[in-house]
Design a protein around this motif. Structure first.
Motif, mmCIF file in Angstrom:
data_model
loop_
_atom_site.group_PDB
_atom_site.id
_atom_site.type_symbol
_atom_site.label_atom_id
_atom_site.label_comp_id
_atom_site.label_asym_id
_atom_site.label_seq_id
_atom_site.Cartn_x
_atom_site.Cartn_y
_atom_site.Cartn_z
ATOM 1 N N UNK A 34 -1.829 -6.229 18.400
ATOM 2 C CA UNK A 34 -0.910 -5.287 17.761
ATOM 3 C C UNK A 34 0.144 -4.817 18.763
ATOM 4 N N UNK A 35 1.398 -4.910 18.351
ATOM 5 C CA UNK A 35 2.529 -4.428 19.144
ATOM 6 C C UNK A 35 3.159 -3.268 18.386
ATOM 7 N N UNK A 36 3.287 -2.145 19.063
ATOM 8 C CA UNK A 36 3.923 -0.974 18.473
ATOM 9 C C UNK A 36 5.425 -1.015 18.746
ATOM 10 N N UNK A 67 8.996 -1.333 22.780
ATOM 11 C CA UNK A 67 7.843 -2.001 22.185
ATOM 12 C C UNK A 67 6.733 -2.037 23.231
ATOM 13 N N UNK A 68 5.504 -2.178 22.767
ATOM 14 C CA UNK A 68 4.379 -2.288 23.698
ATOM 15 C C UNK A 68 3.081 -2.378 22.926
ATOM 16 N N UNK A 69 2.053 -2.820 23.625
ATOM 17 C CA UNK A 69 0.738 -2.886 22.986
ATOM 18 C C UNK A 69 0.287 -1.476 22.631
ATOM 19 N N UNK A 70 -0.380 -1.358 21.504
ATOM 20 C CA UNK A 70 -0.901 -0.065 21.055
ATOM 21 C C UNK A 70 -1.978 0.390 22.044
ATOM 22 N N UNK A 92 1.462 -14.873 17.241
ATOM 23 C CA UNK A 92 0.135 -14.344 16.934
ATOM 24 C C UNK A 92 0.105 -12.817 16.844
ATOM 25 N N UNK A 93 1.255 -12.173 16.853
ATOM 26 C CA UNK A 93 1.343 -10.712 16.914
ATOM 27 C C UNK A 93 1.508 -10.086 15.540
ATOM 28 N N UNK A 94 1.104 -8.830 15.462
ATOM 29 C CA UNK A 94 1.430 -7.981 14.307
ATOM 30 C C UNK A 94 2.213 -6.807 14.878
ATOM 31 N N UNK A 95 3.438 -6.660 14.410
ATOM 32 C CA UNK A 95 4.267 -5.530 14.825
ATOM 33 C C UNK A 95 4.003 -4.382 13.877
#
Length: 101
Positions: A34-36, A67-70, A92-95
């Motif tokens: 997950x990327x915030x 942006x960054x990992x949660x 492979x990410x979910x934003x």
């Protein structure tokens, strides 16, 4: 990518964006996927840049903390508040983005 292709990709990603409860994303968070995206940034544009593999633009956003990992603490807050987030998949990410307004 020419401007017409960029517009089409933006529109495609926009159609794939939806609201989802954080609880449904927790297993992906556990997998580090997950990327915030800060609410001051256009999440669809971020997805577009990631889909186009624009390493420079994505690196710049990471450096600016747009942006960054949660983080674990953010995940706990979202879990406790039963947050509803905007999300879009760029494998492979979910934003995800929590909009304040």
């Amino acid at each position: 990518m020419n401007p017409e292709q960029e517009k089409l990709l933006y529109a495609k990603i926009n159609l794939e964006t939806a609201q989802i409860p954080w609880k449904e994303l927790e297993r992906f968070f556990a997998g580090g996927r997950i990327i915030s995206v800060d609410d001051s940034v256009d999440m669809i544009r971020v997805a577009q840049l990631m889909a186009a593999d624009d390493v420079k633009a994505v690196s710049d956003m990471l450096e600016k903390k747009e942006i960054g990992k949660v983080t674990d603490s953010q995940a706990r807050i979202w879990s406790a508040s039963d947050a509803l987030l905007w999300a879009v998949v760029v494998k492979p990410w979910i934003l995800v983005q929590q909009r304040k307004s």
